[in-house]
Design a protein around this motif. Structure first.
Motif, mmCIF file in Angstrom:
data_model
loop_
_atom_site.group_PDB
_atom_site.id
_atom_site.type_symbol
_atom_site.label_atom_id
_atom_site.label_comp_id
_atom_site.label_asym_id
_atom_site.label_seq_id
_atom_site.Cartn_x
_atom_site.Cartn_y
_atom_site.Cartn_z
ATOM 1 N N ALA A 404 0.844 -1.204 0.000
ATOM 2 C CA ALA A 404 0.000 0.000 0.000
ATOM 3 C C ALA A 404 0.877 1.251 0.000
ATOM 4 N N HIS A 405 1.907 1.247 0.816
ATOM 5 C CA HIS A 405 2.848 2.354 0.859
ATOM 6 C C HIS A 405 3.539 2.507 -0.491
ATOM 7 N N ALA A 406 3.951 1.389 -1.088
ATOM 8 C CA ALA A 406 4.666 1.429 -2.372
ATOM 9 C C ALA A 406 3.781 1.990 -3.482
ATOM 10 N N VAL A 407 2.525 1.573 -3.523
ATOM 11 C CA VAL A 407 1.609 2.076 -4.552
ATOM 12 C C VAL A 407 1.394 3.574 -4.374
ATOM 13 N N ALA A 408 1.217 4.011 -3.137
ATOM 14 C CA ALA A 408 1.005 5.440 -2.885
ATOM 15 C C ALA A 408 2.216 6.259 -3.308
ATOM 16 N N GLU A 409 3.420 5.787 -2.958
ATOM 17 C CA GLU A 409 4.640 6.515 -3.317
ATOM 18 C C GLU A 409 4.863 6.498 -4.821
ATOM 19 N N ALA A 410 4.626 5.356 -5.462
ATOM 20 C CA ALA A 410 4.821 5.256 -6.906
ATOM 21 C C ALA A 410 3.859 6.170 -7.655
ATOM 22 N N ALA A 411 2.597 6.170 -7.239
ATOM 23 C CA ALA A 411 1.606 7.011 -7.895
ATOM 24 C C ALA A 411 1.933 8.491 -7.701
ATOM 25 N N ALA A 412 2.369 8.854 -6.489
ATOM 26 C CA ALA A 412 2.726 10.249 -6.230
ATOM 27 C C ALA A 412 3.932 10.671 -7.058
ATOM 28 N N THR A 413 4.906 9.794 -7.165
ATOM 29 C CA THR A 413 6.107 10.102 -7.948
ATOM 30 C C THR A 413 5.775 10.254 -9.422
ATOM 31 N N ALA A 414 4.926 9.361 -9.938
ATOM 32 C CA ALA A 414 4.551 9.435 -11.353
ATOM 33 C C ALA A 414 3.864 10.753 -11.687
ATOM 34 N N GLY A 415 3.211 11.351 -10.692
ATOM 35 C CA GLY A 415 2.527 12.620 -10.920
ATOM 36 C C GLY A 415 3.338 13.852 -10.568
ATOM 37 N N ASP A 416 4.572 13.667 -10.115
ATOM 38 C CA ASP A 416 5.440 14.779 -9.712
ATOM 39 C C ASP A 416 6.620 14.827 -10.679
#
Length: 454
Positions: A404-416
């Motif tokens: 869950a943490h990994a998905v949140a960080e990956a999604a945030a990074t992809a949008g930054d």
């Protein structure tokens, strides 16, 4: 000697079980059902002995290289290129234990080379293998140390070396418990060249002759430029960030589904009941997930199972094997082909690391880094501690507490955009900073041959 005799009795007794296991695997991967007798030391069609070198002090050397599976075979490609430069005219005997390894290994062969299955570890099968191919040197990739294989080489004067060697703490603890068997096997190796100081220390404590810490071959590998370019072109056409689950393992896809359902609860199956404005975004794609999901399972026998898992959860699925000239529009793309990881990494903005969310030890992230893809890792990295630590320190990867943490960080990074670019640059720089292990190893192997063939 007595303990190895008992081990040999067990390996003899296990042969019917091995045959049954191969028959089961062949139902999904037919290659497991081919040339089965090679595994037991019978090579009727493997080589024309009249044309096979005699080995020894004269002529080009016969180099036996064992790469058990796909990852080791990919790493072996880099070493083989350097060996062929250092040893002009060498003849190769290439062995594998898995179908994916053997399939990938075909591309490494040149005229006069031989590819067969690894012999099952009985004295008879090992003896037949060594007598048939008469290698001047044996090279085991990474972890593959078998007691009778080591003993057979020692009896016949074949210097057997462990290259690109690694040993996780888990494997080390298991080897300590079986020290009566593992100790003589590691002591019997002619030479070991380790990936890291930690690997070297563990191997040395088991009695291995560690002659150097040379790094990891996988940093020397160059992604296929055409596949990478094609992937990036398809990524540009996706219309949204692409999150890849790279080399996912059994159970991990369900973990991911649980996270997706909790974080983005509007499942595709509900779209028909949703208001029209929620059904599609401006690009015409269905809304729900904020990214395009690309799942590439680690094992080919699970391709259909994984595709069905996402379909049963209500997502539309498009498999790579069914695409035309471009990926089909779907919630989930499933990478169900072999030899195209550079294509898939080219398609990805960010990646989750398979094998690291379930307690399986992770997968190697070096290929992702070479393609400039930031990696988000779970807590279970014991098989690839060195590479994952280097990547995290460089800023090319992030270790997360759970999926869950990994998905949140990956999604945030992809949008930054800024953060994504920084991690992509760090990933590309990681390989450049750690190249050279394959060339150093080839030089060491050539020196072993010079000493032992006089």
């Amino acid at each position: 000697m007595i303990t190895r005799a008992l081990y040999s009795l067990l390996t003899y007794a296990a042969q019917p079980w091995v045959r049954r296991k191969l028959a089961r695997r062949a139902q999904v991967e037919p290659l497991y059902g081919q040339w089965i007798e090679e595994r037991f030391g019978h090579y009727a069609d493997a080589v024309d002995l009249a044309s096979w070198p005699a080995g020894g002090a004269s002529g080009a050397p016969v180099v036996w290289l064992h790469a058990v599976s796909l990852g080791e075979t990919r790493a072996a490609a880099v070493l083989l290129a350097r060996l062929r430069e250092a040893l002009p005219g060498m003849r190769l005997v290439l062995t594998h234990g898995t179908a994916t390894g053997r399939e990938a290994g075909k591309a490494l062969l040149q005229p006069g080379d031989v590819q067969v299955w690894q012999p099952w570890d009985t004295p008879a099968a090992v003896g037949h293998f060594l007598a048939r191919f008469r290698p001047d040197v044996g090279l085991l990739m990474e972890t593959e140390v078998w007691p009778n294989l080591v003993a057979g080489c020692a009896q016949r004067g074949v210097p057997l070396c462990l290259v690109n060697a690694r040993m996780s703490d888990k494997t080390y603890q298991e080897s300590l418990r079986l020290r009566w068997l593992a100790g003589p096997a590691y002591r019997g190796l002619h030479a070991v060249w380790a990936q890291s100081e930690a690997d070297a220390q563990r191997l040395s404590s088991l009695g291995a002759t560690v002659q150097g810490v040379l790094g990891n071959f996988k940093f020397d590998a160059t992604p296929d430029a055409a596949l990478l370019a094609q992937g990036r072109a398809w990524r540009a056409g996706a219309g949204r960030p692409v999150l890849m689950f790279a080399s996912s393992r059994e159970g991990e896809e369900q973990m991911l589904l649980d996270v997706l359902k909790e974080k983005w609860p509007l499942a595709p199956a509900e779209y028909a009941r949703a208001a029209p404005e929620t059904i599609a975004n401006q690009s015409g794609q269905r809304t729900g997930l904020p990214f395009q999901l690309l799942v590439v399972p680690r094992h080919p026998q699970r391709f259909a199972e994984v595709a069905q898992l996402f379909a049963d959860a209500g997502y539309t699925v498009a498999r790579r094997s069914q695409w035309g000239e471009a990926p089909e529009t779907a919630d989930v793309w499933v990478g169900d082909s072999l030899g195209e990881m550079a294509l898939y990494f080219g398609m990805a903005h960010v990646a989750l690391l398979g094998g690291s969310f379930a307690p399986l030890g992770g997968q190697n992230l070096i290929e992702a880094a070479a393609c400039g893809v930031p990696v988000f890792m779970g807590p279970h990295l014991f098989n690839f501690t060195e590479a994952s630590t280097l990547a995290a320190k460089a800023g090319a990867a992030l270790r997360c507490e759970d999926i869950a943490h990994a998905v949140a960080e990956a999604a945030a990074t992809a949008g930054d955009t800024a953060r994504l670019q920084g991690m992509q640059d760090a990933a590309l720089g990681l390989g450049a900073a750690h190249r050279g292990a394959a060339e150093k190893t080839a030089t060491e192997v050539a020196a072993v041959l010079t000493r032992t063939r006089r």
